[in-house]
Design a protein around this motif. Structure first.
Motif, mmCIF file in Angstrom:
data_model
loop_
_atom_site.group_PDB
_atom_site.id
_atom_site.type_symbol
_atom_site.label_atom_id
_atom_site.label_comp_id
_atom_site.label_asym_id
_atom_site.label_seq_id
_atom_site.Cartn_x
_atom_site.Cartn_y
_atom_site.Cartn_z
ATOM 1 N N GLU A 186 0.858 -1.176 0.000
ATOM 2 C CA GLU A 186 0.000 0.000 0.000
ATOM 3 C C GLU A 186 0.895 1.226 0.000
ATOM 4 O O GLU A 186 1.878 1.299 0.745
ATOM 5 N N ASP A 241 1.621 5.312 0.429
ATOM 6 C CA ASP A 241 1.186 6.522 1.116
ATOM 7 C C ASP A 241 0.788 7.534 0.046
ATOM 8 O O ASP A 241 1.600 7.878 -0.818
ATOM 9 N N VAL A 257 0.762 -7.126 1.238
ATOM 10 C CA VAL A 257 -0.310 -8.109 1.140
ATOM 11 C C VAL A 257 0.061 -9.096 0.044
ATOM 12 O O VAL A 257 0.463 -8.699 -1.052
ATOM 13 N N SER A 287 4.763 -2.256 6.895
ATOM 14 C CA SER A 287 3.846 -3.292 7.382
ATOM 15 C C SER A 287 2.555 -3.378 6.587
ATOM 16 O O SER A 287 1.544 -3.846 7.092
ATOM 17 N N HIS A 288 2.550 -2.914 5.352
ATOM 18 C CA HIS A 288 1.357 -2.994 4.514
ATOM 19 C C HIS A 288 1.625 -3.815 3.255
ATOM 20 O O HIS A 288 1.196 -3.472 2.165
#
Length: 194
Positions: A93, A95, A107, A104-105
């Protein structure tokens, strides 16, 4: 009616479940659920026929307390030595302000690759048609709805799920399009707005 799906790359129709190491999974026993097929065809028909003819959408695809007279069969992938495969794809993900990955994003999600690039499914009548439309009109609506489907599943902004659909009987030709235009030219029946 037989619908041929032409896959233009991998796709993912998620189960809504995760497993250790995977944030999104696919159903390995039914890669393309029939409910997804009916749903994308209904959405296509709604784009073509609403707001003028909700009665036609209900007659062909059903409504509460009015089941569809049509059955969507399972998807059969084109034969050959290579079967559809399941692989994993990682994404991060970003920003929106900095354009950098958010810590920590990460997936990891499953996706289906289709080496043969085509699959087929049948839409077959199994019940009496509601009053007002004959079978050829139903088939014209179904064929046009199938032709209007260009996406399936999740991740389309990431290049997944781009498809096209064709039918052989009926084909989407001038005669079939005339049936659809004729439906749109008719006034909406009394009480046909919902």
């Amino acid at each position: 009616m037989i619908v041929t799906i032409h896959f233009h790359g991998p796709f993912r129709i998620g189960t809504g479940d995760s497993r250790p190491g995977l944030g999104a999974t696919v159903d390995r026993t039914e890669l393309v659920p029939t409910t997804s097929l009916k749903g994308v065809m209904r959405a296509s028909a709604e784009r073509l026929l609403l707001p003028k003819r909700p009665d036609v959408v209900r007659a062909v695809f059903g409504a509460p307390r009015q089941p569809s007279p049509w059955h969507w069969g399972p998807v059969e992938f084109a034969g050959g030595p290579a079967e559809p495969g399941i692989s994993s794809r990682a994404r991060v993900e970003l920003d929106p302000q900095t354009g950098t990955a958010i810590p920590s994003h990460l997936v990891v999600a499953e996706e289906v690759t289709v080496p043969s690039a085509t699959a087929r499914f049948a839409v077959e009548r199994f019940d009496v048609l509601p009053a007002g439309l004959d079978e050829s009109t139903h088939l014209a609506v179904l064929a046009c709805a199938a032709a209007g489907v260009h996406e399936l599943g999740a991740g389309r902004s990431r290049g997944l799920g781009w498809i096209s659909c064709t039918t052989a009987d009926p084909t989407v030709d001038d005669e079939t399009l005339d049936v659809l235009e004729g439906l749109l030219a008719q006034p909406t029946p009394e009480g046909g707005t919902g």
